[in-house]
Design an enzyme around this catalytic site. Structure first.
Site, PDB file in Angstrom:
ATOM      1  N   ARG A 171      -3.187 -14.283 -10.099  1.00 46.10           N
ATOM      2  CA  ARG A 171      -4.491 -14.104  -9.591  1.00 46.10           C
ATOM      3  C   ARG A 171      -5.269 -15.329 -10.017  1.00 46.10           C
ATOM      4  O   ARG A 171      -6.490 -15.343 -10.327  1.00 46.10           O
ATOM      5  CB  ARG A 171      -5.382 -12.982 -10.119  1.00 46.10           C
ATOM      6  CG  ARG A 171      -4.764 -11.499  -9.856  1.00 46.10           C
ATOM      7  CD  ARG A 171      -4.989 -11.048  -8.322  1.00 46.10           C
ATOM      8  NE  ARG A 171      -4.662  -9.531  -8.326  1.00 46.10           N
ATOM      9  CZ  ARG A 171      -3.322  -9.316  -8.150  1.00 46.10           C
ATOM     10  NH1 ARG A 171      -2.221 -10.108  -8.031  1.00 46.10           N
ATOM     11  NH2 ARG A 171      -3.115  -8.118  -8.002  1.00 46.10           N
ATOM     12  N   SER A 222      -9.784  -4.353  -8.476  1.00 46.55           N
ATOM     13  CA  SER A 222      -9.293  -4.219  -9.950  1.00 46.55           C
ATOM     14  C   SER A 222     -10.410  -5.154 -10.641  1.00 46.55           C
ATOM     15  O   SER A 222     -10.824  -6.243 -10.172  1.00 46.55           O
ATOM     16  CB  SER A 222      -8.279  -4.857 -10.369  1.00 46.55           C
ATOM     17  OG  SER A 222      -7.030  -4.182  -9.805  1.00 46.55           O
ATOM     18  N   GLU A 292     -11.046 -10.251 -13.528  1.00 50.30           N
ATOM     19  CA  GLU A 292     -10.449 -10.652 -12.252  1.00 50.30           C
ATOM     20  C   GLU A 292     -11.619 -10.874 -11.341  1.00 50.30           C
ATOM     21  O   GLU A 292     -11.488 -11.848 -10.567  1.00 50.30           O
ATOM     22  CB  GLU A 292      -9.560  -9.628 -11.822  1.00 50.30           C
ATOM     23  CG  GLU A 292      -8.922  -9.983 -10.311  1.00 50.30           C
ATOM     24  CD  GLU A 292      -7.962  -9.026  -9.924  1.00 50.30           C
ATOM     25  OE1 GLU A 292      -7.229  -8.487 -10.495  1.00 50.30           O
ATOM     26  OE2 GLU A 292      -8.022  -8.897  -8.454  1.00 50.30           O
TER      27      GLU A 292
HETATM   28  N1  EPU Z   1      -2.540   3.730 -15.541  1.00 53.29           N
HETATM   29  C1  EPU Z   1      -3.113   4.729 -16.257  1.00 53.29           C
HETATM   30  N2  EPU Z   1      -4.549   4.824 -16.309  1.00 53.29           N
HETATM   31  C2  EPU Z   1      -5.276   4.344 -15.119  1.00 53.29           C
HETATM   32  C3  EPU Z   1      -4.892   3.452 -14.438  1.00 53.29           C
HETATM   33  C4  EPU Z   1      -3.342   3.099 -14.600  1.00 53.29           C
HETATM   34  O1  EPU Z   1      -2.649   5.024 -17.178  1.00 53.29           O
HETATM   35  O2  EPU Z   1      -6.490   4.948 -15.210  1.00 53.29           O
HETATM   36  C5  EPU Z   1      -1.268   3.269 -15.493  1.00 53.29           C
HETATM   37  C6  EPU Z   1      -0.595   3.757 -14.386  1.00 53.29           C
HETATM   38  O3  EPU Z   1      -0.116   5.261 -14.445  1.00 53.29           O
HETATM   39  C7  EPU Z   1       0.638   2.941 -14.218  1.00 53.29           C
HETATM   40  C8  EPU Z   1       0.193   1.702 -14.708  1.00 53.29           C
HETATM   41  O4  EPU Z   1      -1.257   1.855 -15.310  1.00 53.29           O
HETATM   42  O5  EPU Z   1       1.564   3.280 -15.092  1.00 53.29           O
HETATM   43  C9  EPU Z   1      -0.243   0.650 -13.775  1.00 53.29           C
HETATM   44  O6  EPU Z   1      -1.180   1.266 -12.745  1.00 53.29           O
HETATM   45  P1  EPU Z   1      -1.088   0.944 -11.032  1.00 53.29           P
HETATM   46  O7  EPU Z   1       0.211   1.062 -10.723  1.00 53.29           O
HETATM   47  O8  EPU Z   1      -2.090   1.478 -10.426  1.00 53.29           O
HETATM   48  O9  EPU Z   1      -1.236  -0.777 -11.023  1.00 53.29           O
HETATM   49  P2  EPU Z   1      -2.618  -1.474 -11.672  1.00 53.29           P
HETATM   50  O10 EPU Z   1      -1.656  -2.358 -12.601  1.00 53.29           O
HETATM   51  O11 EPU Z   1      -3.504  -0.896 -12.298  1.00 53.29           O
HETATM   52  C10 EPU Z   1      -2.002  -3.726 -10.063  1.00 53.29           C
HETATM   53  C11 EPU Z   1      -2.937  -4.705  -9.320  1.00 53.29           C
HETATM   54  C12 EPU Z   1      -3.516  -4.023  -8.159  1.00 53.29           C
HETATM   55  C13 EPU Z   1      -2.573  -3.373  -7.230  1.00 53.29           C
HETATM   56  C14 EPU Z   1      -1.792  -2.516  -7.832  1.00 53.29           C
HETATM   57  C15 EPU Z   1      -0.495  -2.074  -6.989  1.00 53.29           C
HETATM   58  C16 EPU Z   1      -3.896  -5.910 -11.023  1.00 53.29           C
HETATM   59  C17 EPU Z   1      -5.329  -6.128 -12.018  1.00 53.29           C
HETATM   60  N3  EPU Z   1      -4.142  -4.906 -10.315  1.00 53.29           N
HETATM   61  O12 EPU Z   1      -2.913  -2.544 -10.589  1.00 53.29           O
HETATM   62  O13 EPU Z   1      -4.335  -5.003  -7.634  1.00 53.29           O
HETATM   63  O14 EPU Z   1      -3.218  -3.000  -6.018  1.00 53.29           O
HETATM   64  O15 EPU Z   1      -1.186  -3.187  -9.055  1.00 53.29           O
HETATM   65  O16 EPU Z   1       0.467  -3.028  -6.717  1.00 53.29           O
HETATM   66  O17 EPU Z   1      -3.273  -6.948 -11.081  1.00 53.29           O
HETATM   67  C18 EPU Z   1      -6.534  -6.172  -7.488  1.00 53.29           C
HETATM   68  O18 EPU Z   1      -5.658  -7.034  -8.014  1.00 53.29           O
HETATM   69  O19 EPU Z   1      -7.859  -6.166  -7.270  1.00 53.29           O
HETATM   70  C19 EPU Z   1      -5.756  -4.980  -7.213  1.00 53.29           C
HETATM   71  C20 EPU Z   1      -6.239  -3.883  -6.648  1.00 53.29           C
END
Ligand code: EPU
Length: 299
Positions: A171, A222, A292
């Protein structure tokens, strides 16, 4: 302002509420806004403003920013330059102006049997914003597909920069460390020939995951970057803040890293939630969350 009126005439729109141009539907008034509809208009506007010594910012899809309630004193360029050209000769690629929607580009590529942008399905915002923030999801990001970016640099004029020139990180890009020094005019992304059905089903799987894990409705995507090896959403959940509400702003009960505008949320409400989440995660896990999103305007 008089100089701006004299320069841009009726194209200059004064006292424009910015909320309508953001995905969170939040933000105060911009003193002045200028809409551009092509790469040339964008380049002309940026060069003219640099020559005048007027600070400006380029607004794309408004999906990764929080605009302050006090609004914006810099001139806002609303980037609507959205021409798209596919090259389907020996090397497959798509070139687009920076105001083109990233998700729409991915869909158009898929329809032509061109893969490489599956990860981008459903990502809001423009190509220019995606280059600046190295937008990504599902293991892909702009840095993995970018062939070159056409940029306008405030002292060096029009240039073509490679992914290496753009110093991409998670990012992160050169632009984030050099605000106001250059604008993205367009970019060319590498694509690969693939059966459309294969691309479609991969995109559908990503979109389904998104629908399952990310809330619909007005938000900024995010809020925080994921700390190395961790998930900001998981940390916020562990700190007990999912569902927390201040005014009409709420930390999503579905995903802790999404902050929602439930109706008439103010930027200060969202900012108070940001502070609360940071504090709670620092206390609980000893981790400092890094924003972010970009904070825009007067804070
Ligand atoms: N999780 C929790 N609680 C929550 C949210 C997530 O325990 O409230 C856990 C999930 O169960 C999972 C892990 O955290 O084990 C990761 O969560 P998720 O797969 O939803 O992905 P993320 O890391 O929260 C990232 C990117 C998103 C992108 C998704 C899918 C960042 C900050 N976020 O989210 O990007 O869509 O992966 O690939 O890098 C963005 O950058 O704006 C964005 C939406």
């Amino acid at each position: 302002m008089d100089r701006l009126r004299a320069t841009f005439g009726r194209r200059l729109r004064e006292q424009q509420p910015l909320g309508r141009y953001t995905s969170a539907r939040i933000g105060g008034i911009a003193d002045a806004l200028l809409e551009v509809n092509s790469l040339d208009e964008l380049a002309d506007a940026a060069q003219t403003l640099w020559d005048l010594g007027t600070n400006f910012l380029v607004l794309g899809g408004g999906s990764n920013i929080l605009v302050s309630d006090a609004g914006v004193r810099e001139l806002v360029i609303l980037n609507q330059a959205s021409q798209v050209r596919f090259a389907e000769e020996e090397f497959h690629s798509v070139w687009a102006e920076s105001g083109a929607g990233l998700g729409a580009l991915a869909r158009q590529a898929a329809a032509k049997g061109l893969g490489g942008l599956e990860w981008a399905a459903g990502i809001p915002g423009t190509l220019g914003g995606a280059v600046v923030g190295n937008a990504g999801a599902h293991g892909g990001d702009v840095s993995t597909v970018l062939d070159l970016a056409e940029i306008l640099h405030h002292t060096q004029g029009k240039q073509e920069w490679s992914a290496a020139d753009l110093a991409f990180g998670y990012r992160q890009s050169w632009f984030k460390g050099h605000p106001g020094e250059a604008v993205v005019l367009g970019a060319r992304l590498n694509l690969v020939k693939k059966p459309a059905s294969e691309i479609r089903s991969q995109m559908d799987a990503f979109l389904a995951y998104r629908r399952l894990t990310q809330p619909p409705g007005a938000s900024m995507g995010s809020m925080f970057k994921n700390p190395p090896g961790e998930s900001a959403g998981r940390l916020i959940e562990a700190a007990g803040l999912k569902g927390k509400r201040i005014g009409s702003a709420q930390i999503s009960p579905l995903h802790g890293n999404f902050f929602l505008n439930l109706g008439e949320a103010r930027a200060t409400d969202v900012y108070a939630l940001i502070q609360a989440a940071r504090q709670a995660v620092r206390d609980q896990a000893g981790v400092d969350l890094e924003l972010e999103i970009g904070l825009v305007g007067e804070w």
